[in-house]
Design a protein around this motif. Structure first.
Motif, PDB file in Angstrom:
ATOM      1  N   SER A 280       0.825  -1.216   0.000  1.00 53.75           N
ATOM      2  CA  SER A 280       0.000   0.000   0.000  1.00 53.75           C
ATOM      3  C   SER A 280       0.856   1.261   0.000  1.00 53.75           C
ATOM      4  O   SER A 280       0.340   2.360   0.208  1.00 53.75           O
ATOM      5  CB  SER A 280      -0.922  -0.015   1.215  1.00 53.75           C
ATOM      6  N   SER A 281       2.164   1.084  -0.199  1.00 53.50           N
ATOM      7  CA  SER A 281       3.119   2.217  -0.196  1.00 53.50           C
ATOM      8  C   SER A 281       3.043   3.027   1.090  1.00 53.50           C
ATOM      9  O   SER A 281       3.314   4.228   1.085  1.00 53.50           O
ATOM     10  CB  SER A 281       2.879   3.145  -1.397  1.00 53.50           C
ATOM     11  N   SER A 282       2.671   2.376   2.194  1.00 51.53           N
ATOM     12  CA  SER A 282       2.637   3.076   3.488  1.00 51.53           C
ATOM     13  C   SER A 282       4.031   3.203   4.067  1.00 51.53           C
ATOM     14  O   SER A 282       4.266   4.020   4.966  1.00 51.53           O
ATOM     15  CB  SER A 282       1.751   2.319   4.476  1.00 51.53           C
ATOM     16  N   ILE A 283       4.949   2.351   3.623  1.00 52.01           N
ATOM     17  CA  ILE A 283       6.351   2.473   4.033  1.00 52.01           C
ATOM     18  C   ILE A 283       7.240   2.389   2.793  1.00 52.01           C
ATOM     19  O   ILE A 283       6.817   1.893   1.744  1.00 52.01           O
ATOM     20  CB  ILE A 283       6.775   1.374   5.048  1.00 52.01           C
ATOM     21  N   GLN A 284       8.440   2.885   2.942  1.00 49.36           N
ATOM     22  CA  GLN A 284       9.419   2.844   1.850  1.00 49.36           C
ATOM     23  C   GLN A 284      10.345   1.641   2.046  1.00 49.36           C
ATOM     24  O   GLN A 284      10.473   1.127   3.148  1.00 49.36           O
ATOM     25  CB  GLN A 284      10.271   4.127   1.848  1.00 49.36           C
ATOM     26  N   ASP A 285      11.013   1.259   0.967  1.00 52.19           N
ATOM     27  CA  ASP A 285      11.910   0.107   1.036  1.00 52.19           C
ATOM     28  C   ASP A 285      12.934   0.235   2.158  1.00 52.19           C
ATOM     29  O   ASP A 285      13.330  -0.740   2.779  1.00 52.19           O
ATOM     30  CB  ASP A 285      12.661  -0.055  -0.296  1.00 52.19           C
ATOM     31  N   ASP A 286      13.370   1.465   2.409  1.00 51.75           N
ATOM     32  CA  ASP A 286      14.459   1.648   3.362  1.00 51.75           C
ATOM     33  C   ASP A 286      13.983   1.799   4.819  1.00 51.75           C
ATOM     34  O   ASP A 286      14.781   2.054   5.704  1.00 51.75           O
ATOM     35  CB  ASP A 286      15.257   2.905   2.962  1.00 51.75           C
ATOM     36  N   ASP A 287      12.689   1.634   5.043  1.00 51.27           N
ATOM     37  CA  ASP A 287      12.177   1.885   6.399  1.00 51.27           C
ATOM     38  C   ASP A 287      12.430   0.732   7.370  1.00 51.27           C
ATOM     39  O   ASP A 287      12.662   0.957   8.554  1.00 51.27           O
ATOM     40  CB  ASP A 287      10.669   2.159   6.340  1.00 51.27           C
ATOM     41  N   VAL A 288      12.329  -0.499   6.886  1.00 55.04           N
ATOM     42  CA  VAL A 288      12.342  -1.634   7.818  1.00 55.04           C
ATOM     43  C   VAL A 288      13.368  -2.691   7.431  1.00 55.04           C
ATOM     44  O   VAL A 288      13.748  -2.836   6.272  1.00 55.04           O
ATOM     45  CB  VAL A 288      10.963  -2.344   7.883  1.00 55.04           C
ATOM     46  N   MET A 289      13.789  -3.424   8.455  1.00 53.07           N
ATOM     47  CA  MET A 289      14.614  -4.612   8.274  1.00 53.07           C
ATOM     48  C   MET A 289      13.970  -5.730   9.085  1.00 53.07           C
ATOM     49  O   MET A 289      13.479  -5.501  10.189  1.00 53.07           O
ATOM     50  CB  MET A 289      16.039  -4.345   8.757  1.00 53.07           C
ATOM     51  N   LEU A 290      13.956  -6.933   8.515  1.00 51.62           N
ATOM     52  CA  LEU A 290      13.448  -8.099   9.238  1.00 51.62           C
ATOM     53  C   LEU A 290      14.634  -8.881   9.794  1.00 51.62           C
ATOM     54  O   LEU A 290      15.669  -9.003   9.123  1.00 51.62           O
ATOM     55  CB  LEU A 290      12.659  -9.011   8.297  1.00 51.62           C
ATOM     56  N   LEU A 291      14.475  -9.418  10.999  1.00 53.15           N
ATOM     57  CA  LEU A 291      15.529 -10.231  11.603  1.00 53.15           C
ATOM     58  C   LEU A 291      14.901 -11.426  12.300  1.00 53.15           C
ATOM     59  O   LEU A 291      14.097 -11.255  13.226  1.00 53.15           O
ATOM     60  CB  LEU A 291      16.321  -9.393  12.622  1.00 53.15           C
ATOM     61  N   TYR A 292      15.243 -12.625  11.855  1.00 52.16           N
ATOM     62  CA  TYR A 292      14.745 -13.834  12.509  1.00 52.16           C
ATOM     63  C   TYR A 292      15.920 -14.634  13.060  1.00 52.16           C
ATOM     64  O   TYR A 292      16.743 -15.139  12.304  1.00 52.16           O
ATOM     65  CB  TYR A 292      13.838 -14.620  11.544  1.00 52.16           C
ATOM     66  N   VAL A 293      15.982 -14.687  14.379  1.00 53.50           N
ATOM     67  CA  VAL A 293      17.170 -15.232  15.036  1.00 53.50           C
ATOM     68  C   VAL A 293      16.956 -16.667  15.502  1.00 53.50           C
ATOM     69  O   VAL A 293      15.833 -17.120  15.703  1.00 53.50           O
ATOM     70  CB  VAL A 293      17.613 -14.368  16.250  1.00 53.50           C
ATOM     71  N   VAL A 294      18.074 -17.348  15.705  1.00 52.12           N
ATOM     72  CA  VAL A 294      18.094 -18.700  16.273  1.00 52.12           C
ATOM     73  C   VAL A 294      18.372 -18.592  17.779  1.00 52.12           C
ATOM     74  O   VAL A 294      18.780 -17.540  18.276  1.00 52.12           O
ATOM     75  CB  VAL A 294      19.183 -19.562  15.590  1.00 52.12           C
ATOM     76  N   GLY A 295      18.119 -19.694  18.465  1.00 47.13           N
ATOM     77  CA  GLY A 295      18.619 -19.838  19.840  1.00 47.13           C
ATOM     78  C   GLY A 295      17.963 -18.994  20.925  1.00 47.13           C
ATOM     79  O   GLY A 295      18.488 -18.920  22.030  1.00 47.13           O
ATOM     80  N   GLU A 296      16.793 -18.404  20.628  1.00 51.22           N
ATOM     81  CA  GLU A 296      16.191 -17.555  21.667  1.00 51.22           C
ATOM     82  C   GLU A 296      15.768 -18.363  22.883  1.00 51.22           C
ATOM     83  O   GLU A 296      15.836 -17.892  24.010  1.00 51.22           O
ATOM     84  CB  GLU A 296      14.982 -16.801  21.098  1.00 51.22           C
ATOM     85  N   GLU A 297      15.304 -19.597  22.637  1.00 49.51           N
ATOM     86  CA  GLU A 297      14.756 -20.389  23.744  1.00 49.51           C
ATOM     87  C   GLU A 297      15.834 -20.938  24.681  1.00 49.51           C
ATOM     88  O   GLU A 297      15.521 -21.442  25.755  1.00 49.51           O
ATOM     89  CB  GLU A 297      13.924 -21.559  23.206  1.00 49.51           C
ATOM     90  N   THR A 298      17.081 -20.872  24.280  1.00 46.52           N
ATOM     91  CA  THR A 298      18.121 -21.404  25.161  1.00 46.52           C
ATOM     92  C   THR A 298      19.044 -20.290  25.655  1.00 46.52           C
ATOM     93  O   THR A 298      18.858 -19.774  26.737  1.00 46.52           O
ATOM     94  CB  THR A 298      18.910 -22.532  24.468  1.00 46.52           C
ATOM     95  N   GLN A 299      20.022 -19.914  24.828  1.00 47.56           N
ATOM     96  CA  GLN A 299      21.028 -18.967  25.322  1.00 47.56           C
ATOM     97  C   GLN A 299      20.856 -17.545  24.782  1.00 47.56           C
ATOM     98  O   GLN A 299      21.579 -16.646  25.189  1.00 47.56           O
ATOM     99  CB  GLN A 299      22.433 -19.445  24.931  1.00 47.56           C
ATOM    100  N   GLY A 300      19.956 -17.362  23.846  1.00 44.58           N
ATOM    101  CA  GLY A 300      19.879 -16.055  23.184  1.00 44.58           C
ATOM    102  C   GLY A 300      21.107 -15.793  22.323  1.00 44.58           C
ATOM    103  O   GLY A 300      21.451 -14.639  22.049  1.00 44.58           O
TER     104      GLY A 300
END
Ligand SMILES: *[C@@H]1O[C@H](CO)[C@@H](O)[C@H](O)[C@H]1NC(C)=O
Ligand SMILES: *[C@@H]1O[C@H](CO)[C@@H](O)[C@H](O)[C@H]1NC(C)=O
Ligand SMILES: *[C@@H]1O[C@H](CO)[C@@H](O)[C@H](O)[C@H]1NC(C)=O
Ligand SMILES: *[C@@H]1O[C@H](CO)[C@@H](O)[C@H](O)[C@H]1NC(C)=O
Ligand SMILES: *[C@@H]1O[C@H](CO)[C@@H](O)[C@H](O)[C@H]1NC(C)=O
Length: 414
Positions: A171-191
């Motif tokens: 919907s062009s509510s944000i620009q390409d440079d506005d956000v970054m996605l990050l999906y991490v491993v290991g949160e349930e144990t040591q972070g």
């Protein structure tokens, strides 16, 4: 949230601040859904369900996130994102899985040198054991219940975040440079996944400099104002062995340990109006060799939930208080090996249109260093996460898509 972190309890005092009690799935969930989503299914319903299903169908217990990571890389790449795999150093422990472990970092393409303002993040590992995906309904509606390991913690957040970002881009509510996605491993144990990202984000090109980070964890659709900190100690007591008929000839390590722990449990190790009491769980107790021998050695393993700040060393303050209490029972018998953790972690919860809460579980929020605004929000209930009945209502995931959109826009504007 973390395995070591047990249910969210709302603190007595928080009710006075206008918070509500969290209710089990099925009670609060339906009413928390957006205005009759069953009447007008959102255009992204099928996309959301299908992404969530694919994520849940791939088993991804901590340490074994390779396959789900690869799935996400393909999924995001196919939708025009630039995707970076951030490989963690391989484990030196031979009994751990050997497949490479990586965080998935992505942003809307085609720019290969992004300078995002908002980081949208969650984790792709789950606790064991794997529980297969199921829906209680063949025709999808807002009341459809979706069950399986990770449906709540945290693959509902992952799916809702990705759909929210795509919807904002469409919907062009944000620009390409506005956000970054990050999906991490290991949160349930040591972070370890988030800590690795945090340590290396300065080496990105350009170095990551975000205004805000939005963390997805099951919060029943409420914005979290803060969560308790943690600390843990391995405690050993050294006594003197002897014949049980002559207690005065020896020194019972079990007795010293018991008296010490009871005194610690009865002591206020730190409390605050917002977070209530620091609590101590005596998780493991071991001591002695035979019923008729005065025990020479006793050990305890404890995990504490810290209700005081500051974030940097609230955990250390509480651990020191615990040591003092134990030494007041016996000055010389105790030995300690403590992990100091951290104190209470505060997040920004002043966003219009959101109910707020505080929780007792740990998250990756603390593991991302930096001077950014932090938001903690996600669909689904902590009371079913990690359990055999982990499940979520589709309507709650759809509400979360809308809420993540609001949070991203709020974070960009403020
Ligand atoms: C190695 O990994 C196994 C399985 O995760 C674990 O039980 C064990 O404690 C680890 N050993 C060390 C030395 O960390
Ligand atoms: C699925 O579960 C929800 C909540 O319990 C219920 O409202 C719905 O009718 C169920 N659907 C089926 C087909 O059983
Ligand atoms: C975004 O737009 C693409 C291309 O039109 C479409 O396939 C996709 O379903 C849309 N996604 C959302 C979440 O609106
Ligand atoms: C905190 O501990 C005190 C006793 O030290 C108790 O009176 C109070 O009810 C506890 N508060 C909560 C929120 O559990
Ligand atoms: C963090 O940001 C706040 C508000 O923008 C600013 O006042 C503060 O000086 C910053 N702190 C650091 C360590 O950069």
């Amino acid at each position: 949230m973390k395995l070591s972190s047990l249910p969210v309890f709302l603190l007595g005092s928080s009710q006075a601040l206008g918070f509500e009690f969290q209710k089990p799935l099925g009670v609060a969930q339906a009413s928390a859904s957006a205005a009759s989503p069953s009447d007008t299914p959102p255009s992204y319903r099928d996309e959301l369900v299908s992404l969530h299903k694919s994520l849940v169908e791939i088993s991804s217990a901590s340490g074994d996130e390779n396959e789900v990571g690869n799935f996400l890389v393909d999924y995001l790449t196919a939708r025009g994102f630039v995707v970076q795999l951030e490989f963690l150093p391989p484990s030196t422990n031979e009994s751990e899985p050997t497949k490479p472990r990586f965080n998935v970092v992505a942003w809307p393409g085609p720019d290969t040198h992004p300078s995002p303002k908002v980081l949208v993040t969650s984790h792709i590992d789950t606790v064991p054991p794997f529980i297969p995906y199921s829906q209680n309904d063949t025709s999808l509606d807002a009341d459809t219940v979706i069950a399986g390991r990770g449906t709540v913690d945290a693959k509902a957040s992952v799916a809702a975040q990705i759909v929210a970002v795509q919807s904002l881009l469409n919907s062009s509510s944000i620009q390409d440079d506005d956000v970054m996605l990050l999906y991490v491993v290991g949160e349930e144990t040591q972070g370890d996944g988030m800590r690795f990202f945090s340590d290396t984000k300065g080496k990105m090109d350009p170095p990551l400099d975000i205004k805000a980070a939005i963390f997805g964890e099951p919060t029943e659709g409420r914005l979290v104002c803060g969560h308790k900190g943690i600390f843990g100690c391995d405690i050993t007591v050294t006594g003197r062995a002897g014949h049980s008929g002559y207690p005065s000839l020896g020194k019972s390590a079990n007795e010293v340990l018991m008296r010490g722990l009871v005194r610690a449990l009865d002591t206020d190790l730190g409390s605050s109006e917002e977070f209530g009491n620091t609590t101590v769980n005596v998780g493991i107790l071991v001591g002695g060799v035979a019923a008729n021998v005065i025990p020479e050695k006793a050990t305890a393993r404890i995990a504490g939930r810290v209700a005081i700040g500051p974030e940097s060393d609230g955990g250390a303050i509480v651990a020191e208080r615990l040591k003092e209490v134990l030494r007041s029972v016996d000055e010389t018998a105790f030995g300690f090996d403590c992990k100091y953790g951290y104190g209470v972690v505060k997040c920004d919860c002043d966003v219009e249109g959101f109910d707020t809460t505080t929780v007792n579980y740990g998250t990756d929020v603390h593991n991302l260093e930096g001077n950014h605004t932090r938001y903690l929000y996600g669909p689904g209930s902590i009371f079913v996460a990690h359990g055999p009945d982990e499940a979520i209502k589709l309507g709650d995931m759809e509400t979360a898509v809308e809420d993540f959109k609001k949070l991203i826009l709020h974070a960009l504007e403020s």
